[in-house]
Design an enzyme around this catalytic site. Structure first.
Site, PDB file in Angstrom:
ATOM      1  CG  HIS A   1      -1.701  -1.244   1.427  1.00 54.51           C
ATOM      2  ND1 HIS A   1      -2.949  -1.493   0.908  1.00 54.51           N
ATOM      3  CD2 HIS A   1      -1.339  -2.379   2.094  1.00 54.51           C
ATOM      4  CE1 HIS A   1      -3.350  -2.713   1.249  1.00 54.51           C
ATOM      5  NE2 HIS A   1      -2.381  -3.275   1.971  1.00 54.51           N
TER       6      HIS A   1
ATOM      7  CB  SER B   1      13.379  21.944 -15.232  1.00 53.41           C
ATOM      8  OG  SER B   1      12.588  23.098 -15.391  1.00 53.41           O
TER       9      SER B   1
ATOM     10  CE  LYS C   1      12.069  18.883 -10.927  1.00 59.47           C
ATOM     11  NZ  LYS C   1      10.832  19.229 -11.646  1.00 59.47           N
TER      12      LYS C   1
ATOM     13  CD  GLU D   1       9.333  11.830 -15.369  1.00 55.87           C
ATOM     14  OE1 GLU D   1       8.339  12.556 -15.426  1.00 55.87           O
ATOM     15  OE2 GLU D   1      10.496  12.272 -15.291  1.00 55.87           O
TER      16      GLU D   1
END
Ligand code: ARG
Length: 476
Positions: free
Chosen positions: A159, A286, A292, A299
Site C-alpha cells: 500500500h 528543466s 531540477k 517516466e
C-alpha cells in the site's frame, strides 16, 4: 485524377488507381523494413522452383544474383522505393524483373498473401531473438546493481506504506523474475512464429508440385529436432495473425513490468525517498527550474507502456470481425506490431543503461530500513515462539505499538512525541503482556532479524545471497 499503374493491376484493369487511392492503400512507407526477409523468402522460393523444374539453373542463378544486387543497393541507401508499387513485395519484384527477365517467373505458386505472412514470421523471429538479448541485458543490470549493494536494506512496502525490511537486491530480483517469465512467454511465442506458411498461395495452395518442406528447411523453419514446421491449412495460414497477437501480448506484459520498475525508480530518485542517484547523462533538466534533475527515461518507460497495450487491443480489434481468409484489413497489422517491437526493445535497453549508471544512497536506505516498527511482525513471531497463538500475539504487539505512540517525553506543546518501538523498557512491554522476557528487545537487531528470513524466496541474508548467485550463474 492522376493515374498510377502498379504491377498488380496489369491485365484486368484499364488504368491505375487515382493518386489518393494509391496513397490510401500503400504500405511501402512502413513495410519496406521487411525487405531483407522478403528477399530471403524469394531466394528460398526460387531455389525450390529450380529443384522442381519451374526455373532452369541459369534462370535461378540470374534471379539469385539479381536479388542479391538489389539487397546491396538497398543497404547502400540507393534503392528508389516507389509508392505507386504499393508494397515491399511488388517493389522488389518489379525491380528484379526489370533487371532479370526470368524474374517474371519468381511469383509462380506464390501470392502476396502467403508472402507477407512469411515475411512477418521471418522478421518477428529475428526480432524476438534481439529482444531476448536486451531483456537478458536488463536482468544483468539489475543483478549487478543488487550485487554491488548486497548489504543495503530498505523498507519493503505494501500500500506504499513501510511494511518489513528487505534487501535492496531482493527488490531488484523481483523484476528479474518478472523478466524471466517474459522471456519464457517470448520463447513460447517464437515456437508458433517459427512455422512456414509459404505454399499456401492466395488461400488455396497451388496446383504446381511445390516442395514446401524444402522451403521450410532453407528458411530455418525447423523445431529443436530439426523437423520442418509447416502450416497445415492454407486458409488459416494466409489469414492467421495469432503469432503477432501473441507477441504483442507478451510485449504488453513486458511493457507493464518495465513501467512498474520505472515507477519504483522514479519514487526512489525523489527527494522524499532519496534511495538512488541516477547519473546526469541519464536524466534531463528543466527549462525553467535550474535545480531540477528529472528521471525522464523512467517516466517515458512508464508512459510508453500505454501505446504497447494499445497496440495489442488494436490488433485484436482488427482481427475480430474478419471473414476468411486474407482481407486487406490485415495490412494494418504491421505498424502495431513494429511499434510494439521497437518500443519494448528500446525501453528495455535504455532502462538497463540507466540502471548501470545508478548509485545507491546507503545512508538514506539504512535510515529508512532502521525504523523498528518494520520489525513489529518479528515481535509477534517472538511471542508465537513462546507459545502464544498468532492472533493474540498480533493483538498484543498492536497494543505495544499504541503504547509506544503514546509514550515519550512531552514536547514544548505538551504533546507526547512517541517512542520508537525498540526504546520501550522491559517493564513497559510487560505492562502490556507478561510473556515478554529479557530477550524481547533483541528482536529489533536488524542484522539478526535479516538472518531469520531464510525460507525459499524470502529476503533473508543467506537466501538473497543464494538468489543473487543463482541469477549471476544463469545470466553469465
Ligand atoms: N501489403 C499487403 C499487406 O500488408 C500485402 C498483401 C496484399 N495482398 C493482396 N491480395 N492485396 O497485407
Amino acid at each position: 485524377m492522376k493515374k498510377t499503374s502498379p504491377v498488380s493491376r496489369s491485365g484486368r484493369f484499364a488504368g491505375g488507381p487515382g493518386a489518393d487511392v494509391a496513397q490510401f492503400t500503400e504500405s511501402i512507407s512502413f513495410d519496406q523494413r521487411l525487405w531483407r526477409h522478403d528477399i530471403l523468402g524469394s531466394l528460398a522460393h526460387a531455389a525450390m522452383l529450380q529443384k522442381i523444374g519451374v526455373l532452369t539453373r541459369a534462370e535461378h542463378a540470374a534471379i539469385a544474383r539479381g536479388l542479391k544486387a538489389i539487397a546491396r543497393k538497398i543497404e547502400d541507401g540507393k534503392f528508389q522505393w516507389q509508392p505507386a508499387l504499393e508494397d515491399v513485395h511488388m517493389n522488389l519484384e518489379a525491380e528484379l524483373t526489370r533487371r532479370v527477365p526470368a524474374g517474371a517467373k519468381l511469383h509462380t505458386g506464390r501470392s502476396r498473401n502467403d508472402q507477407v505472412a512469411l515475411d512477418l514470421r521471418l522478421w518477428l523471429r529475428d526480432e524476438i531473438v534481439l529482444l531476448l538479448g536486451e531483456i537478458a541485458g536488463l536482468q544483468r543490470a539489475l543483478v549487478t546493481l543488487g550485487a554491488k549493494n548486497s548489504d543495503v536494506l530498505i523498507p519493503g512496502y505494501t500500500h506504499l506504506q513501510r511494511a518489513q525490511p528487505v534487501y535492496f537486491a531482493h527488490h531488484l530480483l523481483a523484476y528479474v523474475e518478472m523478466l524471466e517469465r517474459d522471456c519464457e512467454r517470448l520463447w513460447d511465442c517464437h515456437s508458433r512464429v517459427n512455422v512456414c506458411p509459404l505454399g499456401s498461395g492466395a488461400l488455396a495452395g497451388s496446383t504446381l508440385p511445390l516442395n514446401r518442406v524444402l522451403v521450410a528447411k532453407l528458411l530455418g523453419f525447423v523445431d529443436a529436432n530439426g523437423k520442418p514446421q509447416l502450416t497445415q491449412n492454407s486458409m488459416d495460414a494466409v489469414s492467421d495473425r495469432d503469432f503477432a497477437v501473441e507477441f504483442c501480448a507478451a510485449a504488453a506484459l513486458l511493457a507493464v513490468h518495465l513501467s512498474r520498475l520505472a515507477e519504483d525508480v522514479i519514487l526512489w530518485a525523489s527527494a522524499e525517498f532519496n534511495f538512488i542517484k541516477i547519473a546526469d547523462a541519464y536524466t534531463t533538466g528543466s527549462s525553467l527550474m535550474p535545480q531540477k534533475k528529472n528521471p525522464d527515461i523512467a517516466e517515458l518507460a512508464r508512459g510508453k507502456s500505454g501505446r504497447v497495450i494499445g497496440n495489442l487491443v488494436a490488433l485484436l480489434t482488427l482481427l475480430k470481425g474478419l471473414p476468411m481468409t486474407y482481407n486487406r484489413d490485415l495490412q494494418e497489422d504491421k505498424e502495431r506490431l513494429f511499434d510494439s517491437a521497437d518500443t519494448v526493445r528500446a525501453t528495455t535497453r535504455l532502462m538497463a543503461a540507466m540502471l548501470r549508471n545508478t548509485k545507491v544512497n546507503h545512508q538514506t536506505c539504512l535510515a529508512a530500513a532502521s525504523d523498528p516498527a518494520l520489525l513489529a511482525t518479528d515481535l509477534a513471531d517472538y511471542l508465537v515462539r513462546k507459545g502464544m497463538p498468532f492472533r493474540k500475539a498480533h493483538h498484543v504487539v498492536g497494543a505495544v505499538v499504541a503504547l509506544a505512540e503514546k509514550s515519550g517525553s512531552p514536547s514544548h506543546t505538551g504533546a507526547k512525541a512517541g517512542k520508537p518501538l525498540n526504546k520501550l523498557s522491559l517493564a513497559e512491554l510487560q505492562s502490556v503482556d507478561k510473556s515478554f522476557g529479557r530477550d524481547a528487545r533483541g528482536v529489533f537487531d536488524l542484522k539478526r532479524a535479516m538472518t531469520r528470513r531464510n525460507l525459499t524466496g524470502a529476503p533473508g541474508t543467506k537466501e538473497v545471497a543464494k538468489q543473487l548467485a543463482r541469477w549471476r550463474q544463469l545470466l553469465s
